[in-house]
Motif scaffolding. Structure first.
Motif, PDB file in Angstrom:
ATOM      1  N   SER A 152     -12.308  27.816 -95.454  1.00  0.00           N
ATOM      2  CA  SER A 152     -12.741  28.816 -94.483  1.00  0.00           C
ATOM      3  C   SER A 152     -13.290  28.132 -93.240  1.00  0.00           C
ATOM      4  N   GLU A 153     -12.534  28.221 -92.161  1.00  0.00           N
ATOM      5  CA  GLU A 153     -13.003  27.617 -90.912  1.00  0.00           C
ATOM      6  C   GLU A 153     -14.290  28.301 -90.459  1.00  0.00           C
ATOM      7  N   HIS A 154     -14.358  29.605 -90.710  1.00  0.00           N
ATOM      8  CA  HIS A 154     -15.538  30.354 -90.311  1.00  0.00           C
ATOM      9  C   HIS A 154     -16.779  29.885 -91.066  1.00  0.00           C
ATOM     10  N   ARG A 155     -16.638  29.729 -92.392  1.00  0.00           N
ATOM     11  CA  ARG A 155     -17.780  29.267 -93.197  1.00  0.00           C
ATOM     12  C   ARG A 155     -18.189  27.854 -92.798  1.00  0.00           C
ATOM     13  N   HIS A 156     -17.182  27.034 -92.537  1.00  0.00           N
ATOM     14  CA  HIS A 156     -17.473  25.660 -92.122  1.00  0.00           C
ATOM     15  C   HIS A 156     -18.284  25.663 -90.825  1.00  0.00           C
ATOM     16  N   ASP A 157     -17.844  26.458 -89.871  1.00  0.00           N
ATOM     17  CA  ASP A 157     -18.555  26.546 -88.596  1.00  0.00           C
ATOM     18  C   ASP A 157     -19.986  27.048 -88.803  1.00  0.00           C
ATOM     19  N   GLU A 158     -20.147  28.031 -89.702  1.00  0.00           N
ATOM     20  CA  GLU A 158     -21.498  28.541 -89.997  1.00  0.00           C
ATOM     21  C   GLU A 158     -22.392  27.444 -90.566  1.00  0.00           C
ATOM     22  N   THR A 186     -23.271  25.031 -87.836  1.00  0.00           N
ATOM     23  CA  THR A 186     -24.208  25.629 -86.894  1.00  0.00           C
ATOM     24  C   THR A 186     -25.620  25.695 -87.476  1.00  0.00           C
ATOM     25  N   TRP A 205     -16.905  19.549 -86.187  1.00  0.00           N
ATOM     26  CA  TRP A 205     -15.902  20.440 -85.597  1.00  0.00           C
ATOM     27  C   TRP A 205     -14.594  19.697 -85.309  1.00  0.00           C
ATOM     28  N   GLY A 215      -6.302  28.149 -92.609  1.00  0.00           N
ATOM     29  CA  GLY A 215      -7.126  28.317 -93.800  1.00  0.00           C
ATOM     30  C   GLY A 215      -6.827  27.353 -94.925  1.00  0.00           C
ATOM     31  N   ALA A 265     -17.533  25.530 -97.632  1.00  0.00           N
ATOM     32  CA  ALA A 265     -16.414  26.026 -96.827  1.00  0.00           C
ATOM     33  C   ALA A 265     -15.135  26.171 -97.648  1.00  0.00           C
TER      34      ALA A 265
END
Length: 564
Positions: free
Chosen positions: A178-184, A187, A272, A282, A315
């Motif tokens: 999950s790119e989104h989870r990784h970014d979270e 962050t 990133w 994904g 992630a």
DNA sequence: GGGTCTTGCGCG
DNA sequence: AAAGCGCGCAAGACCC
């Protein structure tokens, strides 16, 4: 039946053979174009032939892209390396012929992506006579048949080849990411993604504290030289900037510095930039390199797949309606040692929790001690707590310890050692031989002798560990190969709508003694059963009826971070 | 400017 | 300075 695939100037030659390498009488060789190969393979696959090819990573990705999975193969290059080096095949013609096509790493290099439905033969080296895969296959069959124990060596080649299939399939399927989870995660730990060339806010804040505590506003924390100078200027007596060394020091600058190191490592290795480079649609698709380590372990190239830090495992998440089944072979290497040595006392003691079992025999007092002592036995510790505890292990389990000691002595003498199935260690290099020779010359100085002894001991630690690590790698290959078949059968009733391969539960990750399966939710429990059953099979395959257990911890999770 | 070595740290 | 095994990768250090 075996079917040999050979790349020819106009396409592909397909040669059916009997299992001993003789021509199959009722089957004529065919010549095909690359474009029609996948269909031809798919047509023959129901007969479950072993596909014989020079290098799985050159043939299989394109077949997978075309929707074709094969059950079995012979990877000639991987097999050749094993047979070339194995003590078990040392008298074979293969091992005694000059180095040639099959010994060159060039065959191996390949960067075929699953997306590119092209076979990667553009940079194929010029073919000499010895490049004919049919000839090579026959030479390999003879080398195996004339070995002292053909069954073991044959099993090793089959397991290695199955590993090559799995490596290609895992890359094809990809690790769900999950790119989104990784970014979270990034962050929350580092602050929002910064502009290029600037540090993330939280990392910057930690650095400010370090600079402040050291009174060094210009400090470049990423330069070991600069950092060492600043630490010394602040009154610390220190020779390195390694975290482990810094932890020994009591100074207000140290805690933020350790935090900075941790965070900057995360940013550099799996930040990133890594996400942009290695994750697409994904999926994380590392390039697995079966047999990439001398001991038989896998390596990877690109993406650092075997070093995914715990920090970002959150992630790794399954697709909706799917689960991750994460399985770990508990205390694999100690069990392998017990099996290798035939030490039934140790095997019996370690039946459940291995280290608790050692404690129960009275050999050592605590679980932590048992673990450190076992590691010392397998790595060759001579000093520290580990070296101190080892003699107690020797008294309690003389047979197991004698086994690794013998491997160490062999290495010190410059001899090769072998795993259970017959993978042999390399010989020490020329420098090593030279150093040993020099030490016994007429004018050898004390320093020379010391150097030679130290080099001999060092190689002994390598061979000591080689037999354990290498046999553990064999066990893991057998485990995974068996699991692959079981997973496929588990999905046998499914109608493979999109791709017969990724619709069913499938392997997505492998890490020495750990596997991960991406499975439809309703099959997850059954996958876990198959994982455990495959571990039992692997133990039988390698150690026969010896009473060694291989317990597996199995977690069905929605994130890799929840697995342990 | 570019190639290679070293340091440091992630994983088993 | 060596040190319990096996790796890969990034960035600095070093050299031409």
């Amino acid at each position: 039946m075996h079917v040999v695939l050979a790349h020819t100037p106009d396409g592909v030659q397909l040669t059916p053979l009997n299992d001993d390498g003789t021509p199959a009488p009722d089957r004529a060789p065919q010549t095909l174009t690359l474009a029609t190969l996948p269909d031809a393979v798919a047509q023959l696959e129901p007969e479950a032939p072993r596909w014989v090819w020079d290098d799985t990573s050159r043939w299989y990705p394109a077949l997978l892209s075309a929707g074709v999975r094969v059950e079995r193969c012979v990877d000639l290059r991987l097999s050749h390396v094993i047979l070339r080096n194995s003590a078990a095949s040392a008298s074979s013609e293969l091992a005694n012929s000059p180095r040639g096509h099959w010994d060159t790493a060039a065959v191996a290099l390949s960067t075929v992506t699953p997306e590119a439905a092209l076979f990667d033969f553009d940079d194929a080296p010029a073919h000499g006579d010895d490049a004919d895969p049919v000839t090579e296959f026959r030479a390999q069959r003879i080398a195996v048949a004339t070995a002292p124990d053909p069954a073991r060596l044959g099993l090793l080649l089959a397991a290695e080849s199955a590993g090559a299939l799995i490596a290609a399939e895992m890359r094809f399927a990809g690790l769900p990411w999950s790119e989104h989870r990784h970014d979270e995660l990034l962050t929350s730990l580092l602050g929002p993604r910064p502009r290029p060339g600037t540090r993330p806010a939280l990392l910057d804040a930690v650095l400010a504290r370090v600079r402040d505590e050291l009174g060094a506003p210009e400090l470049n924390p990423d330069s070991p030289n600069d950092l060492l100078r600043a630490l010394r200027a602040a009154g610390m007596i220190i020779t390195s900037t390694r975290s482990w060394d810094l932890k020994q020091i009591d100074h207000p600058a140290i805690p933020p510095l350790l935090e900075y190191k941790k965070l900057s490592r995360l940013l550099a290795a799996n930040g990133w930039h890594w996400l942009d480079t290695w994750v697409a649609d994904g999926r994380f698709r590392p390039d697995y390199v079966p047999g990439g380590v001398v001991t038989g372990r896998w390596a990877t190239s690109g993406g650092g797949a075997l070093q995914l830090p715990k920090q970002i495992r959150g992630a790794v998440v399954p697709d909706p309606g799917w689960k991750l089944v994460v399985a770990d072979a508990a205390q694999l290497e100690p069990r392998i040692l017990a099996g290798l040595a035939g030490d039934t006392r140790m095997a019996e003691a370690g039946r459940e929790d291995f280290y608790e079992g050692i404690v129960a025999t009275g050999a050592v007092a605590t679980r932590a001690e048992a673990k450190v002592a076992m590691l010392g036995a397998m790595y060759g510790a001579t000093t520290g707590e580990s070296g101190r505890l080892m003699p107690r292990l020797t008294r309690a389990f003389p047979q197991a310890i004698a086994h690794v000691e013998a491997a160490a002595r062999a290495g010190e003498r410059g001899e090769i050692v072998s795993t259970r199935l017959g993978r042999s260690s390399p010989l020490p290099g020329e420098d090593w031989q030279q150093a040993q020779g020099d030490a016994y010359g007429p004018e050898a100085g004390e320093a020379q002798q010391k150097r030679a002894l130290s080099a001999a001991r060092s190689w002994g630690r390598f061979t000591r560990n080689f037999v354990v690590q290498g046999t553990a790698a064999e066990w893991a290959l057998c485990w995974m190969a068996g699991l692959r078949n079981r997973l496929w059968q588990l999905g046998e009733h499914m109608d493979d709508t999109q791709n017969g391969f990724t619709d069913r539960p499938h392997l997505v990750f492998f890490l020495h003694d750990e596997v991960m399966v991406h499975a439809p939710e309703h099959l997850a429990e059954r996958v876990a059963d198959e994982v455990r059953a495959a571990a039992v099979d692997a133990g039988r395959l390698i150690f026969g009826r010896m009473p060694i257990t291989f317990p597996v911890t199995c977690a069905i999770v929605d994130s890799y971070a929840d697995a342990k």
